[in-house]
Design a protein around this motif. Structure first.
Motif, short mmCIF file in Angstrom:
data_model
loop_
_atom_site.label_atom_id
_atom_site.label_comp_id
_atom_site.label_asym_id
_atom_site.label_seq_id
_atom_site.Cartn_x
_atom_site.Cartn_y
_atom_site.Cartn_z
N UNK A 172 0.92 10.08 -9.69
CA UNK A 172 0.21 9.94 -10.96
C UNK A 172 -1.22 10.47 -10.90
N UNK A 173 -1.68 10.80 -9.69
CA UNK A 173 -3.03 11.32 -9.57
C UNK A 173 -4.11 10.28 -9.83
N UNK A 174 -3.77 9.00 -9.64
CA UNK A 174 -4.74 7.93 -9.90
C UNK A 174 -5.82 7.94 -8.83
N UNK A 175 -6.99 7.42 -9.19
CA UNK A 175 -8.09 7.35 -8.24
C UNK A 175 -7.82 6.27 -7.20
N UNK A 176 -8.55 6.33 -6.08
CA UNK A 176 -8.32 5.45 -4.94
C UNK A 176 -8.46 3.98 -5.31
N UNK A 177 -9.56 3.61 -5.97
CA UNK A 177 -9.82 2.20 -6.25
C UNK A 177 -8.78 1.62 -7.20
N UNK A 178 -8.41 2.38 -8.22
CA UNK A 178 -7.40 1.91 -9.17
C UNK A 178 -6.06 1.70 -8.47
N UNK A 179 -5.72 2.59 -7.57
CA UNK A 179 -4.46 2.48 -6.83
C UNK A 179 -4.49 1.30 -5.87
N UNK A 180 -5.64 1.06 -5.24
CA UNK A 180 -5.78 -0.09 -4.34
C UNK A 180 -5.65 -1.39 -5.12
N UNK A 181 -6.25 -1.44 -6.31
CA UNK A 181 -6.19 -2.65 -7.14
C UNK A 181 -4.76 -2.94 -7.57
N UNK A 182 -3.96 -1.91 -7.85
CA UNK A 182 -2.58 -2.10 -8.30
C UNK A 182 -1.70 -2.72 -7.22
N UNK A 183 -2.06 -2.53 -5.96
CA UNK A 183 -1.25 -3.09 -4.87
C UNK A 183 -1.32 -4.61 -4.81
N UNK A 184 -2.42 -5.19 -5.30
CA UNK A 184 -2.55 -6.64 -5.34
C UNK A 184 -2.83 -7.29 -4.00
N UNK A 185 -3.27 -6.51 -3.01
CA UNK A 185 -3.50 -7.09 -1.67
C UNK A 185 -4.96 -7.00 -1.24
N UNK A 223 0.83 -1.20 0.00
CA UNK A 223 0.00 0.00 0.00
C UNK A 223 0.87 1.26 0.00
N UNK A 224 1.95 1.23 0.78
CA UNK A 224 2.81 2.41 0.88
C UNK A 224 3.67 2.62 -0.37
N UNK A 257 -0.15 4.45 -2.53
CA UNK A 257 0.07 5.86 -2.21
C UNK A 257 0.86 6.59 -3.30
N UNK A 258 1.98 6.03 -3.80
CA UNK A 258 2.69 6.73 -4.89
C UNK A 258 1.84 6.94 -6.14
N UNK A 259 0.99 5.98 -6.48
CA UNK A 259 0.11 6.16 -7.64
C UNK A 259 -0.84 7.33 -7.44
N UNK A 260 -1.35 7.48 -6.23
CA UNK A 260 -2.28 8.56 -5.96
C UNK A 260 -1.58 9.90 -5.92
N UNK A 261 -0.36 9.93 -5.37
CA UNK A 261 0.36 11.19 -5.20
C UNK A 261 1.03 11.62 -6.50
#
Length: 451
Positions: free
Chosen positions: A359-372, A348-349, A353-357
């Motif tokens: 790249x400006x990605x949305x929350x759900x897309x960033x959560x999905x990228x973590x794979x957890x 997640x860290x 978080x880096x995707x959101x900060x």
């Protein structure tokens, strides 16, 4: 590591005195922080004193003598404070052994739970602390409450005051209680923290209580198996070794193992000690804990249960702290640290978080990228993001997984206990077969005569 408060003094280039305090685990680390401050603000440091525990004895005006202890930077500081209270100071000495154990979980839960109840009754927080300091049984928690009360009365911010004691309260608990005063609804934050601690403690107690008996049984079984094969069996089957008789295969291999143990038991004990010590050191290391947590949630039986428990905690903390607008990156970071899984926290860290900060990605897309996160969690968060109810979605997932893990825990424990029973049965069958092989040995009278 315990964090201490250190007071430093110094002098500025124009000769003005400078003083302040820093928090660090060791004096060396504290000195480094002071040196950094001195370089940044251009002053020269002089002294550095830790805040220690002092024991004192005083006499009241009525002649009654009382003993106590208090944290301070020097004995003079305590003497002056006691004299201002109209007490005659008889003795003040620094406590030689000031190590404090972490408060028991039950005391921690009681402190947070009672605080939530009293805050709900609209009692001032300083009065809450004064009431609770006499009710907790843990001396270390009493000291934490006293320090909190003194720091808050001295004007220190609540978050800083609580984070001073994160090594005693836990990082998550200290953070949650620290920000409670900033939210405008302290009772709600304390209630959520108490529920989190109760849930976490209940799950750990259930796992421990259900696994103690199987663990002890397995250890005893292994010890009995080794004792039988190494000591008892050779006493009976070894009688036939002197005869020129072909022994059954299992009996022959068991006797060979027994003789090998007689010769090499010292090396076996040494290797077992080294391996056990290495495993313990690996488990306690950051890298070891990371790898264990990474693979633990992938175990076929209990992995899914633990994974959902970690997600439940993440969602509950997220729901409590999420503001719905503004910067929620610290919220995600704290929820990740609280989830209890170092691998999930790392993902997640370093991904979400880096995707959101950056790249400006949305929350759900960033959560999905973590794979957890599970697909159910992602779907629920996506639905919440579309309707503007992310906080409610997180709370709903936390409640759902709480109910699911509670129901599945009992059945999982039953399966584990059944597997342990199967292993015990197989071990007993093995011992029975090995012992029964002796009955197949039938030496002739000629074998006895030759012997």
């Amino acid at each position: 590591m315990a964090v201490k408060e250190y007071k430093f003094t110094g002098v500025s280039p124009d000769g003005q005195p400078v003083q302040g305090s820093v928090f660090a685990g060791t004096k060396k680390a504290a000195q480094k922080k002071v040196d950094d401050l001195a370089e940044r603000h251009t002053f020269r440091s002089r002294t550095l004193e830790p805040r220690e525990i002092y024991l004192y004895r005083v006499r009241h005006a009525n002649g009654k003598i009382m003993n106590g202890e208090q944290k301070a930077f020097s004995a003079e500081e305590i003497e002056n404070a006691l004299e201002k209270m109209g007490l005659e100071v008889l003795k003040v000495n620094r406590k030689l052994f000031s190590y404090q154990r972490k408060p028991p979980k039950t005391d921690m839960i009681m402190f947070v739970r009672l605080s939530a109840n009293l805050l709900r009754e609209k009692l001032p927080f300083d009065e809450v602390l004064n009431l609770l300091v006499n009710d907790v049984s843990s001396s270390s928690l009493k000291q934490v409450i006293r320090d909190l009360n003194a720091d808050l009365k001295g004007g220190m911010e609540a978050q800083q005051a609580f984070m001073k004691h994160q090594h005693m309260l836990g990082k998550f608990t200290a953070y949650m209680l620290g920000i409670a005063s900033q939210t405008g609804n302290m009772a709600e934050i304390y209630e959520a923290t108490a529920r989190f601690l109760e849930r976490q403690n209940e799950f750990k107690k259930s796992i421990k209580s259900s696994m103690v008996t199987p663990a002890i049984t397995m250890l005893v079984l292994i010890a009995v198996f080794i004792w039988y094969v190494w000591v008892i069996f050779p006493e009976t089957a070894g009688l036939f070794e002197g005869f020129d008789i072909t022994l059954p295969p299992m009996t022959r291999k068991t006797l060979a193992f027994s003789h090998w143990m007689d010769t090499n038991y010292g090396w076996v004990l040494l290797v077992c000690t080294i391996v056990t010590g290495s495993i313990i050191a690996f488990v306690k290391s950051k890298r070891g804990l990371f790898l264990i947590h990474k693979h633990l949630i992938r175990l076929p039986l209990i992995g899914g249960l633990l994974h959902k428990l970690n997600i439940e905690i993440f969602c509950r903390v997220f729901a409590v702290l999420y503001s719905g607008s503004g910067d929620n990156i610290p919220v995600i970071r704290i929820a990740a640290e609280a989830c209890g899984n170092k691998y999930m926290e790392y993902q997640i860290k370093t991904v979400t978080i880096p995707m959101m900060v950056a790249q400006g990605a949305e929350l759900v897309k960033s959560m999905e990228a973590s794979g957890v996160f599970t697909s159910m969690v992602l779907a629920r968060f996506r639905s919440g993001a579309e309707t503007g109810n992310v906080r409610d979605s997180a709370r709903q997932m936390a409640d759902y997984y709480e109910r699911e893990t509670s129901l599945k825990l009992a059945s999982t424990i039953e399966v584990i206990q059944t597997l342990v029973a199967v292993v015990i049965t197989i071990a007993i069958m093995g011992l029975t077969i090995i012992s029964s092989e002796i009955a197949l040995i039938s030496p002739s009278s000629e074998d006895f005569m030759n012997y």
